[in-house]
Design an enzyme around this catalytic site. Structure first.
Site, PDB file in Angstrom:
ATOM      1  N   ARG A   1     -27.067 -10.334 -22.733  1.00 38.28           N
ATOM      2  CA  ARG A   1     -27.777  -9.484 -21.700  1.00 38.28           C
ATOM      3  C   ARG A   1     -28.636 -10.782 -20.901  1.00 38.28           C
ATOM      4  NH1 ARG A   1     -30.601  -4.799 -24.765  1.00 38.28           N
ATOM      5  NH2 ARG A   1     -29.397  -3.056 -23.735  1.00 38.28           N
TER       6      ARG A   1
ATOM      7  N   GLN B   1     -25.877  -8.587 -15.967  1.00 36.65           N
ATOM      8  CA  GLN B   1     -26.743  -7.187 -16.005  1.00 36.65           C
ATOM      9  C   GLN B   1     -25.815  -5.936 -15.454  1.00 36.65           C
ATOM     10  OE1 GLN B   1     -30.257  -7.267 -13.795  1.00 36.65           O
ATOM     11  NE2 GLN B   1     -31.095  -7.363 -15.333  1.00 36.65           N
TER      12      GLN B   1
ATOM     13  N   ASP C   1     -23.910  -4.176 -18.540  1.00 36.57           N
ATOM     14  CA  ASP C   1     -23.618  -4.034 -19.029  1.00 36.57           C
ATOM     15  C   ASP C   1     -24.477  -2.507 -19.900  1.00 36.57           C
ATOM     16  OD1 ASP C   1     -26.019  -3.559 -21.907  1.00 36.57           O
ATOM     17  OD2 ASP C   1     -28.243  -4.443 -20.439  1.00 36.57           O
TER      18      ASP C   1
ATOM     19  N   SER D   1     -27.183  -0.476 -21.716  1.00 38.87           N
ATOM     20  CA  SER D   1     -28.093   0.082 -21.015  1.00 38.87           C
ATOM     21  C   SER D   1     -27.976   1.082 -20.344  1.00 38.87           C
ATOM     22  CB  SER D   1     -28.223  -1.343 -19.956  1.00 38.87           C
ATOM     23  OG  SER D   1     -29.381  -2.470 -20.490  1.00 38.87           O
TER      24      SER D   1
ATOM     25  N   TYR E   1     -34.926  -8.779 -27.281  1.00 43.15           N
ATOM     26  CA  TYR E   1     -34.389  -8.255 -28.059  1.00 43.15           C
ATOM     27  C   TYR E   1     -35.317  -8.130 -29.587  1.00 43.15           C
ATOM     28  CZ  TYR E   1     -29.769  -6.466 -27.443  1.00 43.15           C
ATOM     29  OH  TYR E   1     -28.743  -6.142 -26.723  1.00 43.15           O
TER      30      TYR E   1
END
Ligand code: NAD
Length: 382
Positions: free
Chosen positions: A122, A127, A130, A133, A229
């Site tokens: 991440r 991005q 991802d 997400s 996280y």
């Protein structure tokens, strides 16, 4: 080089890894694309649409598996499919290497390269790849819609000639990607929202969405692990969260719970007492069900009625929104493929930090140290 788009076989799966609209840039590089018949049907993409976009369509799954050099997938291939993979090929998908490594053992032993979308680091550069997400965004939205659908109350405050209806009270546990989307969706529907997360950084994001952030004094312990996280907490710290959750549950109509710690079972945060404290008709959606669930009563995939409180434990909410889930996932996949396909050829450079991070196994052995440890003969789990 041949890229294969397979029909997903997991029960209830409706998504597809690439849509017809995703194929243009790949075909332009001279990559041949073959789609298994019906692969996109549930996501609104017919065989004809793939053919019109320039792909071949086949009903022969085994032959496609044996000839494809590149296999973008949603879920991990089943063991029988793993045995058919073409030597030298690359497979990319939600392979669950940390929570179900043994299910992948046959593919790991093959002379192929496996990339897991869960392991894409991440970092800013990654991005656009991802997929966790993307899918968490869909799940957070859909969880609120499911709860609103089941709740015997309205979400918004209504002032009518027949009286005033108070707004629903929604409690979101875990304010990561799914939780923040759940907060935003519940707010748009007019609910009053409270949220809790162990990461203090989440507080600002929660408040910016118009929700109240509930703080718990966890005694100053580190609550952030790597990569943004949460860290795994001590039992004592978990207990402080559990107490807050029980108190907040008593005045909540809906709880959406999303708390997870990567590669670990979901933390058990919601005690039976919290559910018993909720009014009959209230709804709890446990989005952590695929990792075992945040509620001690959760049975993953099973809907329960506990003293009048509905407990939903969906295992694959993104599959209930197949068109947009596939669209988002396909974009993540395309961006990932750009790292491993150069001028139409498969080029795996494991010195690239994104590829090294996402790589589960290469040429017959695990690359990811956590996967290697989980598959070591002495390790007892999964
Ligand atoms: P996740 O699915 O692993 O967890 C969901 C949430 O549960 C997290 O916010 C976590 O803090 C929370 N949680 C874990 N244990 C908990 C507990 N005991 N009690 C209460 N809450 C608990 O996480 P996620 O949603 O995938 O992402 C987490 C963070 O990473 C977010 O801040 C997100 O914005 C960030 N992120 C960064 C990037 C990037 O590219 N930099 C990309 C995606 C996400």
């Amino acid at each position: 080089m041949l890229l294969g788009i397979l029909k997903e076989t997991a029960l209830g799966e409706t998504r597809v890894s690439l849509l017809p609209e995703s194929l243009k840039s790949l075909l332009a590089q001279g990559i041949a694309i073959t789609v298994e018949s019906g692969a996109g049907a549930a996501a609104g993409a017919s065989d004809q649409a793939y053919a019109d976009a320039g792909a071949k369509v086949t009903a022969d799954r085994a032959a496609l598996l044996a000839s494809a050099d590149l296999l973008p997938m949603v879920n991990a291939p089943e063991a029988a499919d793993q045995a058919r993979l073409k030597p030298g090929c690359a497979v990319i998908g939600f392979l669950r290497p940390l929570d179900a490594p043994r299910a992948l053992a046959a593919a790991i032993a093959r002379p192929v390269t496996l990339f897991s979308m869960e392991l894409v680091p991440r970092i800013s550069r990654a991005q656009s790849m991802d997929a966790l997400s993307s899918m968490a965004t869909v799940a957070g939205y859909k969880a609120v819609i499911a709860a609103a659908d089941r709740l015997p109350r309205l979400f918004p405050m209504l002032m009518t000639a027949a009286g005033t209806i108070p707004p629903a009270r929604v409690f979101v546990i875990g304010a990561g990607v799914a939780g923040l989307q759940a907060i935003a969706t519940a707010r748009r529907l007019g609910a009053v929202v409270e949220a809790y997360d162990v990461r203090a950084a989440a507080g600002e994001q929660v408040r910016s969405l118009g929700a109240k952030f509930l703080d718990v004094d966890l005694g100053g312990i580190a609550t952030e692990g790597g990569g943004g996280y949460a860290a795994e907490l001590t039992e004592e710290a978990l207990d402080r969260g559990r107490d807050l959750i029980t108190r907040t549950a008593a005045h909540s109509d809906v709880i959406i719970t999303t708390a997870q710690v990567p590669g670990r079972p979901a933390p058990r945060l919601i005690r039976r007492a919290a559910i018993e404290a909720m009014r009959p008709g209230s709804v709890l959606v446990d989005l952590a069900a695929p990792a075992g669930g945040n509620c001690e009563l959760t049975q993953p995939g099973v809907e329960q009625n506990i003293g009048g409180v509905i407990l939903l434990a969906p295992l694959n909410l993104p599959a209930e929104v197949p068109v947009h889930s596939s669209q988002l996932y396909a974009r993540n996949i395309l961006n990932f493929l750009a790292l491993i396909v150069k001028k139409g050829e498969l080029t795996v450079d494991l010195s690239d930090e994104v590829l090294a991070g996402a790589c589960v196994a290469h040429n017959g052995s695990p690359v990811n140290p956590r996967v290697a440890k989980l598959l070591a003969p002495t390790h007892s789990s999964v």
